[in-house]
Write a protein that holds these residues in place. Structure first.
Motif, short mmCIF file in Angstrom:
data_model
loop_
_atom_site.label_atom_id
_atom_site.label_comp_id
_atom_site.label_asym_id
_atom_site.label_seq_id
_atom_site.Cartn_x
_atom_site.Cartn_y
_atom_site.Cartn_z
N PHE A 82 57.53 8.63 33.17
CA PHE A 82 56.20 9.23 33.27
C PHE A 82 56.17 10.40 32.28
N ASP A 92 47.41 10.07 31.70
CA ASP A 92 48.50 9.15 32.06
C ASP A 92 49.14 8.53 30.82
N THR A 94 52.75 5.89 30.89
CA THR A 94 53.97 5.45 31.55
C THR A 94 54.66 4.38 30.72
N ILE A 105 51.92 1.65 29.91
CA ILE A 105 50.71 1.69 30.73
C ILE A 105 49.94 2.97 30.39
N THR A 136 44.46 0.75 31.86
CA THR A 136 43.95 0.59 33.22
C THR A 136 42.43 0.70 33.31
N CYS A 245 45.49 -2.72 38.49
CA CYS A 245 46.55 -2.37 39.44
C CYS A 245 47.73 -3.32 39.25
N TYR A 260 57.57 -1.06 42.85
CA TYR A 260 57.04 0.14 42.24
C TYR A 260 55.55 -0.10 41.97
N PHE A 262 51.59 0.86 40.71
CA PHE A 262 50.77 1.60 39.75
C PHE A 262 49.31 1.21 39.97
N THR A 263 48.46 2.19 40.29
CA THR A 263 47.06 1.89 40.62
C THR A 263 46.07 2.62 39.73
N LYS A 287 53.15 5.70 41.63
CA LYS A 287 52.50 6.64 40.71
C LYS A 287 51.22 7.10 41.39
#
Length: 400
Positions: A82, A92, A94, A105, A136, A245, A260, A262-263, A287
């Motif tokens: 991160f 963000d 990642t 991401i 995203t 997501c 893990y 991620f949203t 996250k």
């Protein structure tokens, strides 16, 4: 007197018998460890986890993780990074690395972040190829560094600086901004250079060559799984709810899989649909939704995923979005909800004046999994420190 001697003799016999049983159990445990060391380690970890949960009421259960070393990360089976963004703005980015496969991401928070991020990504992506990129949603703090600034005949944006094999993006947006239009041009640039471009909706329905699951390793044990979001195909006024997501799953052995989650910036309604339409597992790492805002990471989701560790990508205490201290990232409401499940919460960056001055809180946060003959497990390394959020000076002054 004779009766007393007999009682003492019986007592000594019982002690001897118990010692014999303990000795046999110890020998059996040693033999089992030699034959099946990972089985013994798993049993030990489960016992410790149960003890911690029982003695700490559950909230400390997710708080235990071994602190690692920078030198170990490049050879880890899996690492999740991160990243700080090189400025005072929340956003963000990642990076996930599995062997020679890299997943990126998002890339925030501003166009000027691109060169800063590239210097870090280059440390782990040494072949210039990003196998997967996920955008995203269309907010600036998630896509600006994909675009970057103009540099001669090209741009500094990450979509221009790497060869991208597969790009997965949001299915819907309400945006008409310049940065969004520039992002679309960057995606076109990738596509013209051989990138396969899909929406999350195409991935979920597996149309036009897209898949909902992509394996990141040759053994097919670590997979990137696109989850279903109701707002892939339904309009909303909240851009955040369009977020792609993803669940990253890592098979440890035949009895255990680490997950893990991620949203993106998914909000409360989106989280409700996420729980309704997907069979979500408990997760090792989450996250934090929407940078630890008061409107994300809600109980309906947390009660299902029960995160052991949480990473918050934000500039803590910045008044970028609000002057209300309780609602600056990470918000008091977010902390109240997550702390019911874990105190293992880490934050990338810290605003030192609420405005333009900033420094690292934990810095770049890296969770990585080591798998070797000598050890197996998830570790944590941070570029600044590994202090939990609850133990920071900022928390003491601003949160409870």
């Amino acid at each position: 007197m004779a009766k007393k001697r007999k009682s003492k003799k019986n007592k000594n016999g019982l002690i001897g018998f118990l010692l014999a049983i303990i000795t046999v159990l110890i020998i059996a445990a040693i033999v089992l460890y030699i034959v099946k060391p990972q089985f013994v380690i798993n049993i030990y970890n489960q016992i410790i986890e149960y003890i911690n949960k029982d003695s700490n009421g559950g909230s400390e259960n997710g708080g235990n993780i071994e602190h690692g070393e920078l030198a170990e990360i490049s050879s880890a089976e899996l690492s999740i990074h991160f990243l700080e963004l090189g400025n005072e703005y929340t956003g963000d980015c990642t990076l996930i690395k599995v062997g020679n496969t890299e997943v990126l991401i998002d890339a925030g928070s501003r166009q000027g972040s691109a060169e800063y991020l590239k210097s870090y990504v280059d440390t782990y992506c040494t072949d210039g190829v990003l196998e997967y990129v996920i955008a995203t949603h269309a907010d600036q703090d998630h896509i600006a560094a994909f675009v970057g600034n103009k540099s001669g005949e090209t741009r500094t944006g990450l979509l221009y600086q790497y060869q991208v094999q597969t790009l997965i993006q949001f299915a819907l947006t309400n945006k008409t901004t310049t940065i969004y239009n520039n992002f679309c041009q960057a995606v076109d640039y990738c596509q013209n250079n051989g990138t396969k471009v899909y929406t999350a909706k195409q991935c979920w329905y597996q149309t036009d060559g897209a898949q909902k699951q992509y394996y990141l390793d040759e053994e097919n044990k670590i997979s990137l799984n696109i989850l279903y979001n109701y707002y892939y195909e339904h309009q909303t006024s909240d851009e955040n709810d369009y977020s792609v997501c993803m669940l990253l799953s890592q098979e440890i052995d035949s009895t255990k899989t680490n997950h893990y989650l991620f949203t993106g910036d998914l909000e409360e309604k989106g989280e409700e649909y996420l729980v309704e339409y997907n069979e979500l597992p408990e997760v090792e790492l989450f996250k934090a939704g929407h940078h630890g805002s008061k409107t994300s990471s809600n109980e309906g989701l947390l009660s299902i995923i029960k995160p052991k560790h949480v990473a918050v990508c934000c500039c803590a205490g910045s008044n970028e979005y609000t002057e209300n201290n309780q609602n600056t990232f990470p918000t008091q409401a977010f902390i109240n909800r997550v702390s019911e499940y874990t105190n293992s919460i880490y934050v990338t960056t810290l605003s030192t004046d609420g405005d333009h001055e900033y420094t690292s809180m934990n810095g770049n946060i890296v969770f990585y999994y080591i798998s070797s003959e000598n050890e197996n497990g998830l570790k944590l390394w941070c570029s600044n420190n590994t202090t939990k959020l609850k133990d920071t000076e900022w928390f003491a002054q601003n949160r409870t």
